[in-house]
Design a protein around this motif. Structure first.
Motif, PDB file in Angstrom:
ATOM      1  N   SER A  83      27.093  42.519  41.588  1.00 50.71           N
ATOM      2  CA  SER A  83      26.088  42.963  40.473  1.00 50.71           C
ATOM      3  C   SER A  83      26.501  44.097  39.651  1.00 50.71           C
ATOM      4  O   SER A  83      27.293  44.620  40.344  1.00 50.71           O
ATOM      5  CB  SER A  83      24.615  43.104  41.109  1.00 50.71           C
ATOM      6  N   SER A  84      25.766  44.413  38.658  1.00 49.65           N
ATOM      7  CA  SER A  84      26.423  45.388  37.621  1.00 49.65           C
ATOM      8  C   SER A  84      27.961  45.455  37.652  1.00 49.65           C
ATOM      9  O   SER A  84      28.395  46.535  37.818  1.00 49.65           O
ATOM     10  CB  SER A  84      25.694  46.793  38.273  1.00 49.65           C
ATOM     11  N   LEU A  85      28.253  44.483  37.438  1.00 48.42           N
ATOM     12  CA  LEU A  85      30.038  44.598  37.360  1.00 48.42           C
ATOM     13  C   LEU A  85      30.599  45.254  36.273  1.00 48.42           C
ATOM     14  O   LEU A  85      29.755  45.569  34.926  1.00 48.42           O
ATOM     15  CB  LEU A  85      30.555  42.993  36.988  1.00 48.42           C
ATOM     16  N   LYS A  86      31.630  46.007  36.432  1.00 51.11           N
ATOM     17  CA  LYS A  86      32.110  46.983  35.502  1.00 51.11           C
ATOM     18  C   LYS A  86      33.844  46.468  35.386  1.00 51.11           C
ATOM     19  O   LYS A  86      34.387  45.490  36.105  1.00 51.11           O
ATOM     20  CB  LYS A  86      32.520  48.297  36.213  1.00 51.11           C
ATOM     21  N   PRO A  87      34.114  46.619  34.094  1.00 53.29           N
ATOM     22  CA  PRO A  87      35.518  46.091  33.852  1.00 53.29           C
ATOM     23  C   PRO A  87      36.458  46.626  34.884  1.00 53.29           C
ATOM     24  O   PRO A  87      37.512  45.788  35.089  1.00 53.29           O
ATOM     25  CB  PRO A  87      35.821  46.805  32.490  1.00 53.29           C
ATOM     26  N   GLU A  88      36.326  47.829  35.350  1.00 54.42           N
ATOM     27  CA  GLU A  88      37.237  48.374  36.534  1.00 54.42           C
ATOM     28  C   GLU A  88      37.155  47.573  37.621  1.00 54.42           C
ATOM     29  O   GLU A  88      37.911  47.589  38.860  1.00 54.42           O
ATOM     30  CB  GLU A  88      36.977  49.673  36.876  1.00 54.42           C
ATOM     31  N   ASP A  89      36.253  46.675  37.946  1.00 54.12           N
ATOM     32  CA  ASP A  89      36.111  45.424  39.066  1.00 54.12           C
ATOM     33  C   ASP A  89      37.075  44.340  38.756  1.00 54.12           C
ATOM     34  O   ASP A  89      37.231  43.343  39.605  1.00 54.12           O
ATOM     35  CB  ASP A  89      34.614  45.119  39.159  1.00 54.12           C
ATOM     36  N   THR A  90      37.679  44.131  37.731  1.00 54.65           N
ATOM     37  CA  THR A  90      38.525  43.101  37.480  1.00 54.65           C
ATOM     38  C   THR A  90      39.672  43.074  38.377  1.00 54.65           C
ATOM     39  O   THR A  90      40.301  44.210  38.462  1.00 54.65           O
ATOM     40  CB  THR A  90      39.072  43.289  35.951  1.00 54.65           C
ATOM     41  N   ALA A  91      39.802  41.919  39.107  1.00 57.25           N
ATOM     42  CA  ALA A  91      40.963  42.061  40.180  1.00 57.25           C
ATOM     43  C   ALA A  91      40.949  40.598  40.676  1.00 57.25           C
ATOM     44  O   ALA A  91      40.002  39.890  40.283  1.00 57.25           O
ATOM     45  CB  ALA A  91      40.676  42.913  41.104  1.00 57.25           C
ATOM     46  N   VAL A  92      41.976  40.333  41.333  1.00 63.52           N
ATOM     47  CA  VAL A  92      42.046  38.930  42.394  1.00 63.52           C
ATOM     48  C   VAL A  92      41.359  39.524  43.558  1.00 63.52           C
ATOM     49  O   VAL A  92      41.789  40.452  44.285  1.00 63.52           O
ATOM     50  CB  VAL A  92      43.537  38.621  42.352  1.00 63.52           C
ATOM     51  N   TYR A  93      40.298  38.759  43.804  1.00 63.59           N
ATOM     52  CA  TYR A  93      39.649  39.008  45.221  1.00 63.59           C
ATOM     53  C   TYR A  93      40.033  38.165  46.263  1.00 63.59           C
ATOM     54  O   TYR A  93      40.178  36.986  45.865  1.00 63.59           O
ATOM     55  CB  TYR A  93      38.070  38.924  44.734  1.00 63.59           C
ATOM     56  N   TYR A  94      40.350  38.725  47.520  1.00 65.08           N
ATOM     57  CA  TYR A  94      40.464  37.812  48.601  1.00 65.08           C
ATOM     58  C   TYR A  94      39.939  38.109  49.702  1.00 65.08           C
ATOM     59  O   TYR A  94      39.386  39.150  50.038  1.00 65.08           O
ATOM     60  CB  TYR A  94      42.142  38.513  49.133  1.00 65.08           C
ATOM     61  N   GLY A 116      43.635  34.013  46.692  1.00 64.19           N
ATOM     62  CA  GLY A 116      42.671  34.890  45.859  1.00 64.19           C
ATOM     63  C   GLY A 116      42.064  34.120  44.895  1.00 64.19           C
ATOM     64  O   GLY A 116      42.093  32.857  44.448  1.00 64.19           O
ATOM     65  N   THR A 117      41.042  34.411  44.468  1.00 67.32           N
ATOM     66  CA  THR A 117      39.993  34.299  43.198  1.00 67.32           C
ATOM     67  C   THR A 117      39.991  35.396  42.288  1.00 67.32           C
ATOM     68  O   THR A 117      39.686  36.632  42.649  1.00 67.32           O
ATOM     69  CB  THR A 117      38.674  33.473  43.694  1.00 67.32           C
ATOM     70  N   LEU A 118      40.295  34.929  40.892  1.00 69.00           N
ATOM     71  CA  LEU A 118      40.263  35.995  39.775  1.00 69.00           C
ATOM     72  C   LEU A 118      38.892  36.238  39.371  1.00 69.00           C
ATOM     73  O   LEU A 118      38.127  35.517  39.084  1.00 69.00           O
ATOM     74  CB  LEU A 118      41.181  35.508  38.758  1.00 69.00           C
ATOM     75  N   VAL A 119      38.594  37.664  39.205  1.00 71.92           N
ATOM     76  CA  VAL A 119      37.245  37.908  38.744  1.00 71.92           C
ATOM     77  C   VAL A 119      37.671  39.105  37.554  1.00 71.92           C
ATOM     78  O   VAL A 119      38.291  39.899  37.719  1.00 71.92           O
ATOM     79  CB  VAL A 119      36.522  38.905  39.360  1.00 71.92           C
ATOM     80  N   THR A 120      37.282  38.615  36.347  1.00 76.90           N
ATOM     81  CA  THR A 120      37.513  39.295  34.974  1.00 76.90           C
ATOM     82  C   THR A 120      36.290  39.632  34.269  1.00 76.90           C
ATOM     83  O   THR A 120      35.325  38.859  34.319  1.00 76.90           O
ATOM     84  CB  THR A 120      38.368  38.426  34.011  1.00 76.90           C
ATOM     85  N   VAL A 121      36.090  41.118  34.378  1.00 71.36           N
ATOM     86  CA  VAL A 121      34.876  41.598  33.888  1.00 71.36           C
ATOM     87  C   VAL A 121      35.366  42.128  32.349  1.00 71.36           C
ATOM     88  O   VAL A 121      36.032  43.142  32.272  1.00 71.36           O
ATOM     89  CB  VAL A 121      34.370  42.820  34.507  1.00 71.36           C
ATOM     90  N   SER A 122      34.749  41.602  31.462  1.00 69.32           N
ATOM     91  CA  SER A 122      34.832  42.249  29.956  1.00 69.32           C
ATOM     92  C   SER A 122      33.868  43.268  29.720  1.00 69.32           C
ATOM     93  O   SER A 122      32.763  43.093  30.064  1.00 69.32           O
ATOM     94  CB  SER A 122      34.792  40.893  28.919  1.00 69.32           C
ATOM     95  N   SER A 123      34.392  44.075  28.580  1.00 71.50           N
ATOM     96  CA  SER A 123      33.397  45.255  28.376  1.00 71.50           C
ATOM     97  C   SER A 123      32.696  44.945  27.020  1.00 71.50           C
ATOM     98  O   SER A 123      33.066  43.878  26.494  1.00 71.50           O
ATOM     99  CB  SER A 123      34.478  46.460  28.119  1.00 71.50           C
TER     100      SER A 123
END
Length: 123
Positions: A83-94, A116-123
């Motif tokens: 929750s409260s995701l930030k652009p810096e949380d963008t990454a491939v999550y394993y 991995g599963t890709l998470v992309t957080v846009s600003s």
């Protein structure tokens, strides 16, 4: 032990996502499961982990209070609610697992890894 991660996607800053990690094969109540992430050009880092048997959890400082890790013993699935995701949380999550009693925070603490599963957080 085989691990299958899913749930990644594109989300706006401030939004939420839930990742899932389904375990199969020779699973055990002694499994500990961790979530790691790797952003482009950076090292893979620990995010959160949970002990399968006790349910104890541990979080990286960067996600404490925003992410919640949980498990569903009946389905042998571990979740990462973000929750409260930030652009810096963008990454491939394993997701990763190990036969250990406590949650490990190092890559070397785990010997089973999912894709991995890709998470992309846009600003």
């Amino acid at each position: 032990v085989q691990l299958q991660a899913s749930g990644g996607g594109l989300v706006q800053a401030g939004g939420s996502l839930r990742l899932s990690c389904a375990a199969s094969g020779r699973t055990s109540s002694r499994l500990a499961t961790g979530w790691f992430r790797q952003a482009p050009g950076k090292e893979r880092e620990f995010v959160a982990g949970i002990s399968w048997s006790s349910g104890s959890t541990y979080y990286a400082d960067s996600v404490e209070g925003r992410f919640t890790v949980s498990r569903d013993n009946a389905k042998t699935t571990v979740y990462l609610q973000m929750s409260s995701l930030k652009p810096e949380d963008t990454a491939v999550y394993y997701c990763a697992a190990a036969l250990r009693t406590g949650v490990g925070v190092l890559r070397g603490d785990y010997n089973y890894w999912g894709q991995g599963t890709l998470v992309t957080v846009s600003s």
